[in-house]
Design an enzyme around this catalytic site. Structure first.
Site, PDB file in Angstrom:
ATOM      1  N   LYS A  13      80.745 -26.579  27.358  1.00  0.00           N
ATOM      2  CA  LYS A  13      82.337 -27.258  27.285  1.00  0.00           C
ATOM      3  C   LYS A  13      82.174 -28.564  27.926  1.00  0.00           C
ATOM      4  O   LYS A  13      83.124 -29.351  28.030  1.00  0.00           O
ATOM      5  CB  LYS A  13      82.780 -26.165  27.898  1.00  0.00           C
ATOM      6  CG  LYS A  13      82.582 -24.472  27.091  1.00  0.00           C
ATOM      7  CD  LYS A  13      83.877 -23.679  28.071  1.00  0.00           C
ATOM      8  CE  LYS A  13      83.891 -23.145  28.789  1.00  0.00           C
ATOM      9  NZ  LYS A  13      82.563 -22.654  29.160  1.00  0.00           N
ATOM     10  N   ARG A  88      90.951 -17.738  30.508  1.00  0.00           N
ATOM     11  CA  ARG A  88      88.861 -16.675  30.605  1.00  0.00           C
ATOM     12  C   ARG A  88      89.735 -15.002  30.669  1.00  0.00           C
ATOM     13  O   ARG A  88      88.373 -14.582  30.779  1.00  0.00           O
ATOM     14  CB  ARG A  88      88.339 -16.761  32.382  1.00  0.00           C
ATOM     15  CG  ARG A  88      88.156 -18.593  32.313  1.00  0.00           C
ATOM     16  CD  ARG A  88      86.736 -17.723  32.548  1.00  0.00           C
ATOM     17  NE  ARG A  88      85.171 -18.456  33.189  1.00  0.00           N
ATOM     18  CZ  ARG A  88      85.102 -19.865  33.727  1.00  0.00           C
ATOM     19  NH1 ARG A  88      85.937 -21.043  33.096  1.00  0.00           N
ATOM     20  NH2 ARG A  88      83.842 -19.691  33.664  1.00  0.00           N
ATOM     21  N   ARG A 127      69.903 -26.325  35.159  1.00  0.00           N
ATOM     22  CA  ARG A 127      71.123 -27.689  35.183  1.00  0.00           C
ATOM     23  C   ARG A 127      71.275 -28.097  37.002  1.00  0.00           C
ATOM     24  O   ARG A 127      70.916 -26.929  37.727  1.00  0.00           O
ATOM     25  CB  ARG A 127      72.575 -26.130  35.157  1.00  0.00           C
ATOM     26  CG  ARG A 127      73.452 -27.948  35.022  1.00  0.00           C
ATOM     27  CD  ARG A 127      75.004 -27.166  34.144  1.00  0.00           C
ATOM     28  NE  ARG A 127      75.807 -26.008  35.011  1.00  0.00           N
ATOM     29  CZ  ARG A 127      76.317 -25.312  34.479  1.00  0.00           C
ATOM     30  NH1 ARG A 127      77.268 -26.410  33.306  1.00  0.00           N
ATOM     31  NH2 ARG A 127      77.211 -24.177  34.433  1.00  0.00           N
ATOM     32  N   ARG A 160      73.787 -25.467  41.715  1.00  0.00           N
ATOM     33  CA  ARG A 160      75.418 -24.367  41.790  1.00  0.00           C
ATOM     34  C   ARG A 160      74.354 -23.375  42.105  1.00  0.00           C
ATOM     35  O   ARG A 160      73.656 -22.527  41.397  1.00  0.00           O
ATOM     36  CB  ARG A 160      76.045 -23.767  40.469  1.00  0.00           C
ATOM     37  CG  ARG A 160      77.138 -25.157  40.409  1.00  0.00           C
ATOM     38  CD  ARG A 160      77.435 -25.440  38.949  1.00  0.00           C
ATOM     39  NE  ARG A 160      77.596 -24.221  38.567  1.00  0.00           N
ATOM     40  CZ  ARG A 160      78.724 -23.936  37.627  1.00  0.00           C
ATOM     41  NH1 ARG A 160      80.152 -24.947  36.668  1.00  0.00           N
ATOM     42  NH2 ARG A 160      79.791 -22.980  36.841  1.00  0.00           N
ATOM     43  N   ARG A 171      77.668 -13.183  34.724  1.00  0.00           N
ATOM     44  CA  ARG A 171      78.418 -14.633  34.340  1.00  0.00           C
ATOM     45  C   ARG A 171      78.151 -14.050  32.844  1.00  0.00           C
ATOM     46  O   ARG A 171      79.768 -13.917  32.124  1.00  0.00           O
ATOM     47  CB  ARG A 171      78.087 -16.192  34.612  1.00  0.00           C
ATOM     48  CG  ARG A 171      78.004 -16.071  35.856  1.00  0.00           C
ATOM     49  CD  ARG A 171      78.114 -17.595  36.411  1.00  0.00           C
ATOM     50  NE  ARG A 171      78.416 -18.646  35.529  1.00  0.00           N
ATOM     51  CZ  ARG A 171      77.572 -20.080  35.858  1.00  0.00           C
ATOM     52  NH1 ARG A 171      76.441 -20.288  35.446  1.00  0.00           N
ATOM     53  NH2 ARG A 171      78.649 -21.246  35.077  1.00  0.00           N
TER      54      ARG A 171
HETATM   55  P1  AMP Z   1      83.578 -23.109  35.475  1.00  0.00           P
HETATM   56  O1  AMP Z   1      82.720 -24.620  36.231  1.00  0.00           O
HETATM   57  O2  AMP Z   1      83.690 -22.813  34.467  1.00  0.00           O
HETATM   58  O3  AMP Z   1      81.662 -22.318  34.828  1.00  0.00           O
HETATM   59  O4  AMP Z   1      83.451 -22.063  36.294  1.00  0.00           O
HETATM   60  C1  AMP Z   1      83.411 -21.391  37.584  1.00  0.00           C
HETATM   61  C2  AMP Z   1      83.427 -19.868  38.250  1.00  0.00           C
HETATM   62  O5  AMP Z   1      84.602 -20.751  38.986  1.00  0.00           O
HETATM   63  C3  AMP Z   1      83.394 -18.604  37.439  1.00  0.00           C
HETATM   64  O6  AMP Z   1      82.542 -17.934  37.165  1.00  0.00           O
HETATM   65  C4  AMP Z   1      84.510 -18.609  37.812  1.00  0.00           C
HETATM   66  O7  AMP Z   1      84.414 -17.357  39.017  1.00  0.00           O
HETATM   67  C5  AMP Z   1      85.778 -19.927  38.477  1.00  0.00           C
HETATM   68  N1  AMP Z   1      86.637 -19.922  37.118  1.00  0.00           N
HETATM   69  C6  AMP Z   1      86.857 -20.842  36.542  1.00  0.00           C
HETATM   70  N2  AMP Z   1      87.659 -20.786  35.750  1.00  0.00           N
HETATM   71  C7  AMP Z   1      88.546 -19.796  36.715  1.00  0.00           C
HETATM   72  C8  AMP Z   1      89.432 -19.088  35.398  1.00  0.00           C
HETATM   73  N3  AMP Z   1      90.305 -19.397  34.263  1.00  0.00           N
HETATM   74  N4  AMP Z   1      90.151 -17.817  35.956  1.00  0.00           N
HETATM   75  C9  AMP Z   1      89.521 -17.082  36.666  1.00  0.00           C
HETATM   76  N5  AMP Z   1      88.042 -18.107  37.529  1.00  0.00           N
HETATM   77  C10 AMP Z   1      87.626 -18.909  36.745  1.00  0.00           C
END
Ligand code: AMP
Length: 213
Positions: A13, A88, A127, A160, A171
């Site tokens: 994404k 989400r 990654r 990460r 996840r």
């Molecule tokens: P991402 O970089 O999009 O994979 O997000 C990393 C982490 O940030 C996720 O696993 C959640 O812990 C948190 N996070 C990101 N976006 C959201 C969201 N819309 N709602 C809740 N937690 C989020």
């Protein structure tokens, strides 16, 4: 153009969002990046979000929704925006719908990137992310010229916490239980487009743009 990108962790994404945002001339808004910037800046919001993120769980909606609503007040969102990683869950999708109604605007499309779980695990566990500029690379598929060093800015590459194998499984289950229902939510609204997220980055971008036209 007001867009949402949805797909499991590791679907690419972030990578596709950068291309699409540049193509349509709109800001790329990633809630994950906003949280990581807060963690780096050691803000209260960052401290709160970190424990949820490290475990691969969602940050509570009250916090995430307020952060997103605030971001949508910035002037750069006037021509549109691309949301990556938000909403989400169905509660966030409903919250976003209310925010958009208040602003008298609507979404143009929701693009779903689909990918099998085995591919996700390969992608995420290899990654690496630059601590300085956030550019991602991969230990096998997109190796940096020098191990551990970002090709883009020379910053340090790190893994990460939530890309460690034990967290990836959580996840993926959070995605299927909480996030996947929003796909049906947007399908019912008639604005969902879906493409495969397997293949070359440039080919997926071309398919994404074609699907959105
Ligand atoms: P991402 O970089 O999009 O994979 O997000 C990393 C982490 O940030 C996720 O696993 C959640 O812990 C948190 N996070 C990101 N976006 C959201 C969201 N819309 N709602 C809740 N937690 C989020």
């Amino acid at each position: 153009m007001r867009l949402i990108l949805v797909g499991p962790p590791g679907a690419g994404k972030g990578t596709q969002a950068v291309h699409l945002a540049a193509h349509f001339g709109i800001p790329h808004i990633s809630t994950g990046d906003l949280f990581r910037a807060n963690i780096k800046g050691e803000t209260e919001l960052g401290k709160l979000a970190k424990s949820y993120m490290d475990a691969g769980n969602l940050v509570p909606d009250s916090v995430t929704n307020a952060m997103l609503e605030d971001r949508l007040t910035h002037a750069d969102t006037a021509p549109g925006f691309l949301l990556d990683g938000y909403p989400r869950n169905v509660g966030q999708a409903e919250f976003l719908a209310e925010v958009l109604v208040k602003k008298s605007i609507s979404l143009d499309a929701v693009l779903e990137l689909s990918i099998p779980n085995e591919e996700i695990i390969k992608r995420l566990s290899g990654r690496r992310v630059c601590r300085n500029c956030g550019t991602t690379s991969h230990v096998i598929f997109d190796k940096p010229k020098v191990d551990g060093v970002c090709d883009n800015c020379g910053g340090e590459l790190y893994q990460r916490e939530d890309d460690k194998e034990e967290v990836i499984a959580n996840r993926l289950s959070v995605y299927s239980e909480q996030t996947e229902p929003i796909v049906a939510f947007y399908k019912n609204l008639g604005i969902l487009k879906a493409i495969s997220a397997v293949g070359e980055v440039s080919e997926i971008s071309a398919n994404a743009i074609a699907a959105l036209k």
